[in-house]
Design an enzyme around this catalytic site. Sequence first.
Site, PDB file in Angstrom:
ATOM      1  N   CYS A  70       0.834  -1.209   0.000  1.00  0.00           N
ATOM      2  CA  CYS A  70       0.000   0.000   0.000  1.00  0.00           C
ATOM      3  C   CYS A  70       0.871   1.262   0.000  1.00  0.00           C
ATOM      4  O   CYS A  70       1.598   1.525   0.958  1.00  0.00           O
ATOM      5  CB  CYS A  70      -0.910  -0.056   1.239  1.00  0.00           C
ATOM      6  SG  CYS A  70      -1.717   1.489   1.661  1.00  0.00           S
ATOM      7  N   CYS A  95       0.158   3.756   2.831  1.00  0.00           N
ATOM      8  CA  CYS A  95       0.640   3.168   4.096  1.00  0.00           C
ATOM      9  C   CYS A  95       2.137   3.420   4.246  1.00  0.00           C
ATOM     10  O   CYS A  95       2.612   3.767   5.333  1.00  0.00           O
ATOM     11  CB  CYS A  95       0.382   1.663   4.131  1.00  0.00           C
ATOM     12  SG  CYS A  95      -1.358   1.197   4.002  1.00  0.00           S
TER      13      CYS A  95
END
Length: 104
Positions: free
Chosen positions: A29, A32
């Site tokens: 991600c 993230c």
Amino acid sequence: MEINITSKEQYLEYVKSPRVLIDFNAKWCGPCRMLSPVLEEIAENDENLVIMKIDTDLLPELAMEYKVSAIPALFFLKNGEVVGSSLGFLPKPQLEKLIKEKLD
């Protein structure tokens, strides 16, 4: 304190701490990965905050418990109770403001 949670037992050990920020994330991600250094800085500057980093691919059952549908998903817990949440990347000033609002 920043902890990479690798088991439900480890999660249970820290979740009842007075001030907890749970970061549901995944290695693949992008947002993230952008959030990770921000959380590291916050952890270094706030020794009373426990930041639990939980990889949704490693512990999907915890993500399901919190009804995580997108990542990064942040949950603010005070003495084990969820007092707020946030979805997506946040710049450090915004995240610090949220932590102060929810956990102080």
